[in-house]
Design a protein around this motif. Structure first.
Motif, mmCIF file in Angstrom:
data_model
loop_
_atom_site.group_PDB
_atom_site.id
_atom_site.type_symbol
_atom_site.label_atom_id
_atom_site.label_comp_id
_atom_site.label_asym_id
_atom_site.label_seq_id
_atom_site.Cartn_x
_atom_site.Cartn_y
_atom_site.Cartn_z
ATOM 1 N N LYS A 179 0.825 -1.197 0.000
ATOM 2 C CA LYS A 179 0.000 0.000 0.000
ATOM 3 C C LYS A 179 0.869 1.262 0.000
ATOM 4 C CE LYS A 179 -3.909 1.573 2.664
ATOM 5 N NZ LYS A 179 -4.478 1.405 3.994
ATOM 6 N N VAL A 180 1.894 1.257 0.841
ATOM 7 C CA VAL A 180 2.786 2.424 0.884
ATOM 8 C C VAL A 180 3.453 2.622 -0.478
ATOM 9 C CG1 VAL A 180 4.858 3.406 1.957
ATOM 10 C CG2 VAL A 180 3.203 2.131 3.353
ATOM 11 N N TRP A 181 3.873 1.498 -1.072
ATOM 12 C CA TRP A 181 4.564 1.583 -2.359
ATOM 13 C C TRP A 181 3.588 1.836 -3.499
ATOM 14 C CZ3 TRP A 181 7.525 -3.597 -1.138
ATOM 15 C CH2 TRP A 181 8.505 -3.335 -0.146
ATOM 16 N N ASP A 182 2.325 1.678 -3.197
ATOM 17 C CA ASP A 182 1.284 1.853 -4.200
ATOM 18 C C ASP A 182 1.464 0.858 -5.353
ATOM 19 O OD1 ASP A 182 -0.942 2.874 -5.441
ATOM 20 O OD2 ASP A 182 0.105 4.591 -6.338
ATOM 21 N N VAL A 183 1.752 -0.406 -4.979
ATOM 22 C CA VAL A 183 1.822 -1.451 -6.009
ATOM 23 C C VAL A 183 0.809 -2.532 -5.667
ATOM 24 C CG1 VAL A 183 4.235 -1.090 -6.605
ATOM 25 C CG2 VAL A 183 3.650 -2.729 -4.805
ATOM 26 N N ASP A 184 0.451 -3.268 -6.668
ATOM 27 C CA ASP A 184 -0.529 -4.338 -6.489
ATOM 28 C C ASP A 184 0.097 -5.487 -5.698
ATOM 29 O OD1 ASP A 184 -2.627 -6.030 -6.690
ATOM 30 O OD2 ASP A 184 -2.091 -6.714 -8.732
ATOM 31 N N TYR A 185 -0.547 -5.871 -4.615
ATOM 32 C CA TYR A 185 -0.019 -6.943 -3.767
ATOM 33 C C TYR A 185 0.159 -8.234 -4.554
ATOM 34 C CZ TYR A 185 0.130 -10.504 -0.108
ATOM 35 O OH TYR A 185 0.484 -11.565 0.667
ATOM 36 N N GLU A 186 -0.778 -8.515 -5.411
ATOM 37 C CA GLU A 186 -0.703 -9.753 -6.191
ATOM 38 C C GLU A 186 0.500 -9.741 -7.138
ATOM 39 O OE1 GLU A 186 -2.272 -12.535 -5.635
ATOM 40 O OE2 GLU A 186 -3.331 -11.518 -4.002
ATOM 41 N N TRP A 187 0.746 -8.563 -7.709
ATOM 42 C CA TRP A 187 1.925 -8.450 -8.575
ATOM 43 C C TRP A 187 3.189 -8.749 -7.782
ATOM 44 C CZ3 TRP A 187 6.086 -5.013 -8.051
ATOM 45 C CH2 TRP A 187 7.043 -5.075 -9.088
ATOM 46 N N LEU A 188 3.229 -8.167 -6.572
ATOM 47 C CA LEU A 188 4.382 -8.355 -5.703
ATOM 48 C C LEU A 188 4.580 -9.837 -5.417
ATOM 49 C CD1 LEU A 188 6.329 -6.365 -4.422
ATOM 50 C CD2 LEU A 188 4.816 -6.209 -2.451
ATOM 51 N N LYS A 189 3.468 -10.478 -5.116
ATOM 52 C CA LYS A 189 3.503 -11.898 -4.795
ATOM 53 C C LYS A 189 4.021 -12.702 -5.997
ATOM 54 C CE LYS A 189 0.522 -15.112 -2.339
ATOM 55 N NZ LYS A 189 -0.830 -15.308 -1.798
ATOM 56 N N SER A 190 3.621 -12.258 -7.172
ATOM 57 C CA SER A 190 4.000 -12.983 -8.385
ATOM 58 C C SER A 190 5.494 -12.904 -8.667
ATOM 59 C CB SER A 190 3.241 -12.438 -9.593
ATOM 60 O OG SER A 190 3.774 -11.163 -9.937
ATOM 61 N N ARG A 191 6.127 -11.949 -8.046
ATOM 62 C CA ARG A 191 7.551 -11.804 -8.275
ATOM 63 C C ARG A 191 8.333 -12.924 -7.583
ATOM 64 N NH1 ARG A 191 9.389 -9.389 -12.116
ATOM 65 N NH2 ARG A 191 11.298 -8.746 -11.048
ATOM 66 N N PHE A 192 7.732 -13.533 -6.567
ATOM 67 C CA PHE A 192 8.427 -14.562 -5.784
ATOM 68 C C PHE A 192 8.322 -15.935 -6.429
ATOM 69 C CE2 PHE A 192 8.346 -11.179 -2.813
ATOM 70 C CZ PHE A 192 9.372 -11.411 -1.906
ATOM 71 N N ASP A 193 9.196 -16.797 -5.972
ATOM 72 C CA ASP A 193 9.165 -18.185 -6.414
ATOM 73 C C ASP A 193 7.825 -18.791 -6.022
ATOM 74 O OD1 ASP A 193 9.730 -20.982 -6.756
ATOM 75 O OD2 ASP A 193 11.865 -20.441 -6.726
ATOM 76 N N PRO A 194 7.128 -19.404 -6.942
ATOM 77 C CA PRO A 194 5.798 -19.932 -6.622
ATOM 78 C C PRO A 194 5.831 -21.215 -5.800
ATOM 79 C CG PRO A 194 6.330 -20.362 -8.915
ATOM 80 C CD PRO A 194 7.478 -19.595 -8.345
ATOM 81 N N THR A 195 7.003 -21.866 -5.725
ATOM 82 C CA THR A 195 7.030 -23.123 -4.960
ATOM 83 C C THR A 195 6.965 -22.849 -3.463
ATOM 84 O OG1 THR A 195 9.420 -23.037 -5.117
ATOM 85 C CG2 THR A 195 8.290 -24.570 -6.580
ATOM 86 N N GLU A 196 6.477 -23.844 -2.746
ATOM 87 C CA GLU A 196 6.407 -23.736 -1.292
ATOM 88 C C GLU A 196 7.674 -24.340 -0.709
ATOM 89 O OE1 GLU A 196 3.524 -23.636 2.339
ATOM 90 O OE2 GLU A 196 3.329 -22.805 0.334
ATOM 91 N N TYR A 197 8.358 -23.613 0.158
ATOM 92 C CA TYR A 197 9.572 -24.149 0.767
ATOM 93 C C TYR A 197 9.249 -24.839 2.086
ATOM 94 C CZ TYR A 197 12.054 -20.916 -2.376
ATOM 95 O OH TYR A 197 12.534 -20.232 -3.444
ATOM 96 N N ALA A 198 10.254 -25.512 2.624
ATOM 97 C CA ALA A 198 10.076 -26.195 3.911
ATOM 98 C C ALA A 198 9.661 -25.217 5.003
ATOM 99 C CB ALA A 198 11.375 -26.894 4.307
#
Lengths: 357, 952, 212
Positions: free
Chosen positions: B420-439
């Protein structure tokens, strides 16, 4: 600290810091001695004691240069260089005036002597027959050594006394190059002088072995006392004295000079202070004596200068001043008439002067 | 420090460019007016003839800046003429240092003159350094990063940032890493005070120095444990000695080494390395035994002291003596001095933090001060001296693998707040990360690898790491690798990487210690004197730096490099959405304003660039004793608006000079303990009992403020309608309007609540701090009674060993305890300070301090060369310094050296002309494994070694 | 006329070497020459004391007395300066100086030491132009109305510089404020000893102040 306080006021005035040091440390000592603080301390006294001292022991260590380290680690330095003050005092209070007195005194004596006694002339007329006394090599060595000596003496004297004379007289424009030239000459010619001195000493060692008659020579003051000329060989006792003076004091001056001239061997500051004192006393003494040598060799004695100039002396001169040598040469000449000295040229310098003793 | 034999001239003289060339260069690169003026000036010819800075009659511009070495935050007047830094004047009016400087500060001007810099982008190609243009460098580095991201995911690249960044750059790099899609970012706080931040914040709310250096003047006793300010924070000594002189404050130094600080102390206690908790418990044993604890204080403001009592009871004087080596009489004496001289404070640094048990140590220190009732008082406090100039700021701004800026953590809520502070879409931010689930959970919410462990992040088998692959690319963005332990393994890790990028004003040891012949890039960064921005000193005060000179050679400011990279990597638009970019340089003030909008937790919200600049221009108006402005444009403000500076800038909060000081209204800088750990625990209230800050409308403990709470209190209506809209459903940390904070403060309340400090941290491995023997200990007899923890399987994505290391007894082969520390002339890994001739001249050789008795045992004499071998086999060939400073069984090495590895000089590996004046073995070549159980802090202060005389 | 002096308060000096690098900063003397140095006594022992030393600008300075060339001279305000044009590098000032202040850039055969360098109290030295003065001697802060940078930048205000009277006043005030017999030039052992001896020796300076 006590030894320090005994020192003249100059030391006390060295700086505020030193003053503090002194005051504090003496307080420390006082307290150490009295054990505890007594009654009746004035507020001022209390102020002083409230400045708690580093223990006296520590300061003693500082003076001795122990137990401290320095950001500048090439450590011939002490926190407080006490010996520097001794050196300064000795140099400025004793050596400088002492040197002036010695040199001035000798000069004065010579002048007086010359005025009263005058030049010592030959007792009998010259025979016209000459004897070889100094080969060309010897003369060359003598004059090289003499020139070096004179340069070193003059530059040395300039280093010690020059600032009182030349800077006020001629100003910085003259003084700066003069004094730096002086130092250059002194430092570079010094070692050369040392080498020359050793060569000369080696060369003339055999003729300078002391003999019994030399004692008589001294007793008669070289002929000044009484009328008779004392016995003398190739070198008279005066010359031998000069030789041995150079062989001892001269070498000491050279050695101490080298210590000063080559600081790159990491010798300590204390060593250099000692070297400097030895060098100064020795060289000033030599200069004073050298004045006598020069006088006798030039103005003082007829025929002496030409001996070292041409290498030859008149038989009369030889007989008068070096009778034993003269006789010996004569004897040799009798047994070997074909080799009469002075009969043929020896200008090539290869011929040997006759030196029986 | 003692110096050993010195060289008569700087090493490698003749390399690099001369100062004269520098002047030409600086003229040429300055461009525009300055260059024209400069080149046309007759200064140039004179510069040709001399090495010294030219004298000029040109107008003098005086810049105000802050020393970039340690965290004390000394002010500096830099005089600049025609773009050349020609003078440095003492800032007598600066409220922290009053013009004073240590060796490092007094030589700052050389930053504008030293030619030993990384001068242009370079890459290693077939073993040779090759010069690149910036465009080429960014292009090549960017392509490789994109390739790694494509192939191995965003977590395969590590963004190692720096405590030498200013606040804006630190914040920007954290944001950069977030948008790149990784939490694999960190900086030196991890290996500096991470255990402090974790331990202290978990005790009473914030993990920072509670008071200020100036406030030390009011202390009546100061306990230094594992801190040596005479060498590490020399200007702090100005305040400490004032306390000693003015009020006969007890200066107590507890340290394995008789430090320079100990020489100025009234009491010195020699401690066995790694026995801090036992020592503190030993003090508390006497304090409790004699009833010296502050009972009212404990009752009202402390939770869990009873459990501490139980633990302390086991630390009877004989146990303490056995563990710490300190006799009962000494323990009693120190405890009594602390009890008799209140308020007192405790100061600790790396000696306390850099341990496997670091978090236990820091909490034990806090508990001691809580027992004495010293926290939240002028003259009291836990005064944690931070290390680097901006390590406090970089920590606050979240340049860490386990948090977003402002200690928000990595929870979904935290990400949403910042999105919100950065004024970017949270989902976009999330998409930047590796989609796999780690331990450890989804990559976005799981702690990244720490700077202390990147080595293992590279070397560990993929299946053991809680992320897709091991690390493939490393950015060393202002980091001295030689300040990290386990040198030989680090070298191995470097050899294994696919990409190494070093962004720094200096090549650093990272550029030279590997055996690579390719794949290393050097990007020249500007120093903090070549850029502008804010910096947070150890006392939480923010100070503004002017740009003194233009970036030297081809260097560029860090934030500009971030922009260039972001543009290449394709997220510049999001990264700089509300930040103006001029040419390639983002506007610093806009970055400040952006974090002002989001940093509610720690009160980084009131320090607008305008206010900071006002403070900077009015140093003289602030009191040396209280730090408060007396009149002037910043009237009543505390210098540098020490955080928390609540609300927005318009609220004009003066900053908080002393944390948790209830004697002042919150509005005027007062505070209570933070209600951070809930309201009750096992039925016992965690809220403060009957204490509250001056002028508070709530006269007892209270939880942290939320919109809901305001409504219950009937204060909701005091919000403006816009504030209400923004604050609905939010709390004091997430309300971007600042309304909740404003209203709470209007009522004299601390926005974060009013609670007790806690002695028991139930979320930590040791809820009550415990003494645990170091992993490598010479006291095998204590291992059984005080064992370390069991191994952790996955901790910050990596397996972390404890017991399996301690079990292995190496004390017969390595009988000597090894510790390390600082020298006053150098900072950190020393690459920068060793490149400054004025400093380098003072410390030319790496050494090890050995007690005379040990030296005699080993047949070693002062100045001998020795081989010191660490317990894991790393060897260093260094000079022996025989000194009683250390105990017989302990040796000490300074850690600032680098450029020599196991006896071999790496001088030839440096790019030409960029080699520091002084090289030396890195102490950390010989240090060993060992990481804190909460923060992964490295162990540098206790390990084992052996020493033998080097044959040649 | 003021008499300029340095004074190092050993109770405050922490051996940070700030004075040493401040001097480099002001005067840019070359590598190998440190006009100021910090000396530590009893390093690593309980009696450890440090003190910063440079030229003390002595009254009746030994260096001036022994210099064969009058390179060294004292100004009316007590500052001892040197004229590099006159220096011949003989080293006598070094022999005489109590504090090891004079230094030489070289130490080669034939007494080639180069021109002597020493602390100028940041008062420069004789030169035609400002540039020449800076090149030869470093800063002339005195001319700008400032004190030597080493003292101005001292980390703990241990090193004092200025008019001797003022320096002494500051130091006296400190001693009074410290209120201990070991207020100034102390070793810790001593302090411990006084502590053991009891309070009777503790407050002497307080008495002194009360009685004016």
């Amino acid at each position: 600290m006590h030894t320090l306080t005994e020192f003249p006021r100059q030391l006390l005035r060295l700086s505020i810091m030193l003053l503090f040091t002194l005051a504090l440390a003496s307080v420390a000592l006082a307290e150490e001695e009295s054990g505890a603080r007594g009654e009746g301390w004035t507020p001022q006294g209390e102020m002083a004691t409230s400045v708690g001292p580093v223990t006296a022991d520590t300061w003693r260590q500082v003076r001795d240069g122990q137990d401290f380290i320095d950001t500048r680690a090439d450590s011939t330095y002490n926190l407080i260089n006490q010996s520097g003050e001794y050196w300064r005092q000795f140099r400025d209070r004793w050596i400088s005036p002492g040197g002036l007195i010695a040199i001035g005194g000798v000069l004065a004596i010579i002048v007086v002597f010359y005025l009263i006694v005058g030049k010592k002339t030959l007792d009998s007329p010259r025979t016209g027959r000459t004897m070889l006394r100094w080969t060309a090599v010897e003369r060359a060595m003598h004059w090289t050594l003499a020139s070096l000596f004179i340069i070193l003496a003059l530059t040395g004297l300039n280093l010690l006394y020059g600032k009182f004379v030349f800077r006020p007289l001629f100003g910085d424009g003259f003084w700066a190059p003069m004094i730096s030239g002086t130092k250059l000459l002194h430092n570079y010619l010094g070692p050369l002088f040392g080498i020359m001195l050793i060569l000369v000493l080696a060369k003339w060692l055999s003729i300078n072995i002391p003999k019994k008659h030399d004692l008589t020579w001294f007793k008669q003051g070289g002929g000044i006392i009484g009328n008779a000329h004392p016995d003398a060989g190739f070198a008279n006792a005066g010359e031998k004295g000069w030789y041995w003076l150079l062989a001892t004091v001269g070498l000491l001056v050279v050695a101490s000079g080298l210590v000063l001239d080559f600081p790159n061997f990491n010798q300590g500051r204390d060593t250099m202070q000692w070297a400097n004192m030895v060098h100064a006393i020795g060289s000033l003494g030599l200069v004073a004596v050298a004045l006598g040598h020069i006088y006798i060799g030039t103005l003082g004695t007829e025929g002496a200068f030409e001996a070292m100039k041409t290498g030859y002396v008149d038989e009369t001169w030889a007989k008068q001043h070096h009778n034993l040598w003269y006789e010996e040469v004569k004897q040799q000449a009798d047994t070997a008439p074909e080799d009469v000295p002075g009969d043929k040229g020896v200008e090539d310098g290869t011929a040997k002067a006759h030196r029986p003793n | 420090m003692r110096l050993t034999k010195k060289s008569a001239r700087p090493a490698g003289q003749g390399l690099g460019i001369t100062r004269r060339q520098f002047l030409q260069r600086s003229g040429a690169t300055t461009g525009g007016l300055a260059a024209a003026g400069f080149l046309g000036n007759s200064m140039m010819q004179r510069a040709d003839a001399q090495e010294k800075t030219p004298v000029s009659d040109a107008a003098i511009e005086t810049k105000r800046t802050i020393c970039s070495h340690c965290s004390v935050g000394c002010g500096v007047y830099a005089e600049v003429q025609e773009g050349v830094w020609t003078g440095q004047e003492p800032a007598f009016d600066h409220p922290i240092n009053r013009g004073a400087h240590c060796a490092k500060g007094a030589s700052l001007r050389e930053h504008g003159h030293s030619s030993r810099r990384l001068k242009y982008p370079m890459k290693l190609e077939n073993g040779e350094w090759k010069r690149l243009s910036w465009e080429q460098a960014i292009e090549e580095v960017g392509d490789k990063v994109l390739e790694l991201r494509e192939k191995h995911g965003p977590d395969s690249v590590y963004w190692l940032g720096s405590a030498k960044f200013n606040n804006e750059q630190a914040y920007l790099l954290r944001k950069f890493a977030a948008m790149f899609g990784t939490n694999n970012t960190d900086h030196q706080a991890r290996i500096c005070h991470s255990t402090t931040v974790a331990g202290v914040a978990n005790t009473w709310g914030y993990g920072a120095m509670t008071n200020s250096l100036n406030d030390l003047q009011n202390s009546r006793s100061i306990l230094f444990i594992g801190s040596n300010p005479c060498e590490a924070h020399p200007i702090a000594m100005q305040h400490i000695l004032l306390a000693k002189e003015r009020s006969n404050a007890e200066i107590i130094v507890v340290d394995p080494r008789f430090t320079r600080t100990a020489a100025k102390a009234t009491k010195y206690v020699r401690l066995r390395p790694g026995s801090d908790v036992a020592y503190v418990w030993g003090l508390l044993w006497h304090i409790f035994e004699n009833g010296w604890e502050d009972k009212t204080y404990i009752e009202q403001r402390v939770y869990g002291m009873d459990k501490v009592r139980d633990e302390v009871a086991a630390f009877t004087p004989d146990v303490v003596e056995s563990v710490t080596g300190v006799h009962e009489a000494e323990m009693y004496d120190v405890a009594k001095r602390l009890a008799d001289n209140r308020p007192g404070c405790i100061v600790w640094c790396m000696g306390g933090t850099q341990h496997t048990t670091g978090n236990n140590n820091t909490r034990a220190y806090c508990i001691l001060e809580l027992a004495l009732g010293n926290i939240g008082k002028s003259g009291g406090g836990a005064n944690i001296f931070r290390g680097h100039d901006n390590v406090q700021g970089a920590t606050d701004l979240g340049l860490m693998s386990h948090s977003l800026p402002g200690y928000y953590g990595l929870s979904e809520g935290a990400w949403q707040h910042w999105a919100k502070v950065w004024d970017v879409d949270y989902e976009w931010l999330k998409s930047r990360f590796d989609p796999t689930e780690y331990a450890d959970g989804p990559p976005m919410y799981s702690n990244g690898i720490t700077v202390s462990r990147w080595i293992d992040g590279v070397l560990e088998q993929d299946e053991n790491i809680a992320q897709r692959t091991s690390l493939k690319g490393m950015f060393y963005w202002g980091h001295a690798v030689n300040s990290q332990t386990r040198g030989p393994e680090m070298k191995k890790a470097m050899n294994q990487l696919e990409l190494m990028v070093i962004v720094d004003p200096y090549p650093t040891v990272a550029a030279v210690m590997h055996d690579r012949s390719d794949g290393v890039y050097l990007l020249p960064a500007a120093t903090q004197f070549e850029t502008t921005g804010s910096v947070t000193a150890t006392n939480r005060a923010l100070q503004w730096r002017d740009r003194v000179i233009e970036p030297q050679f081809e260097s560029r400011p860090d934030h500009e490099i971030m922009y260039l990279l972001a543009k290449k990597l394709g997220f510049a638009e999001e990264l700089f959405k509300h930040i103006q970019v001029n040419g390639n340089e983002p506007l610093i003030e806009d970055i400040t304003r952006e974090f002002n909008r989001g940093m509610w937790t720690v009160g980084y919200t009131g320090q607008s660039p305008e206010r900071l600049k006002t403070h900077q221009q009015n140093w003289h108006t602030f009191s040396f004793r209280t730090m408060q402005a007396e009149g002037g444009p910043a009237d009543k403000d505390y210098y540098g608006l020490p955080w928390p500076c609540w609300g927005n800038a318009e609220m004009n909060h003066p900053g908080t000079p002393l944390l948790y000081d209830t004697s002042k209204p919150v509005k005027e800088g007062g505070l209570t303990f933070r209600a951070r750990f809930g309201v009750e625990r096992d039925g016992i209230s965690l809220l403060a009992d009957g204490v509250y800050s001056e002028g508070s409308d709530l006269n007892d403990g209270y939880p942290e403020f939320t919109a809901e709470m305001l409504k219950q209190l009937g204060w909701w209506e005091e919000l403006t309608s816009e504030e209400q809209a923004a604050a609905e459903g939010k709390n004091w940390k997430t309300d971007l309007s600042g309304g909740i904070q404003r209203v709470a403060i209007d009522h004299g309340c601390a926005p974060f609540g009013n609670a007790k400090a806690r002695c028991e941290v139930w979320t930590f491995p040791d809820p009550i701090p415990k003494h645990r023997e170091p992993l490598y200990t010479a006291r095998r007899d204590l291992v059984e009674k005080f064992p370390t923890w069991d191994d952790f399987e996955s901790f910050y994505r990596l397996p972390t060993l404890y017991r399996s290391i301690q079990e292995n007894d190496v004390s017969d082969r390595y009988p000597i305890t090894l510790t390390s520390g600082r020298l006053v002339e150098y900072e950190g890994g020393g690459e920068e300070t060793r490149s400054m001739s004025w400093l380098a001249e003072l410390q030319q050789e790496m050494f090890v301090e050995i007690n005379p008795a040990l030296a005699n045992d080993l047949g070693i004499r002062n100045d001998d060369m020795v081989w010191l071998e660490g317990a894991e086999g790393g060897r260093v060939k260094i000079k022996a310094m025989v000194t009683p400073r250390v105990a017989r069984d302990v040796v000490f090495m300074p850690f600032h050296f680098g450029g020599v590895f196991e006896g071999e000089s790496l001088a030839s590996h440096y790019p030409e002309g960029a080699q520091p004046y002084v090289l030396g073995e890195a102490a950390n070549t010989a240090t060993t494994y060992g990481y804190d159980s909460v923060t992964q802090m490295q162990e540098t202060k206790v390990t084992l070694c052996r020493i033998e005389k080097a044959s040649a | 006329m003021a008499t300029m002096k340095f004074m190092c308060d050993a109770e405050r000096c922490i051996e940070c070497n700030g004075c040493v690098t401040a001097c480099k900063n002001a005067n840019e003397v070359p590598w190998g020459i440190q006009r100021r140095r910090v000396v530590t006594i009893d390093d690593g022992e309980p009696t450890e004391v440090s003190i910063s030393v440079a030229c003390m600008h002595c009254d009746d300075a030994p260096c001036i007395a022994v210099c064969p060339t009058e390179t060294l001279y004292q100004r009316d305000d007590g500052i001892v300066l040197h004229d590099k044009d006159l220096c011949i590098g003989c080293g006598y000032c070094l022999y005489a100086c109590p504090f090891g202040a004079p230094q030489f850039p070289k130490l080669n055969a034939f007494g080639e030491r180069g021109k002597m360098d020493k602390c100028t109290f940041c008062a420069g030295g004789p030169a035609e132009t400002k540039e020449e003065e800076y090149e030869k001697y470093g800063a002339n802060r005195i001319a700008e109305g400032k004190l030597p940078l080493c003292a101005e930048m001292c980390s703990t205000k241990a090193l004092l510089a200025g008019d001797a009277q003022e320096v002494a006043d500051i130091f006296r005030q400190r001693v009074v404020q410290r209120g201990h017999e070991d207020g100034a030039w102390s070793g810790n052992q001593r302090r411990e000893r006084s502590r053991r001896q009891g309070a009777s020796v503790d407050n002497l300076a307080y008495d002194a102040t009360r009685q004016g």
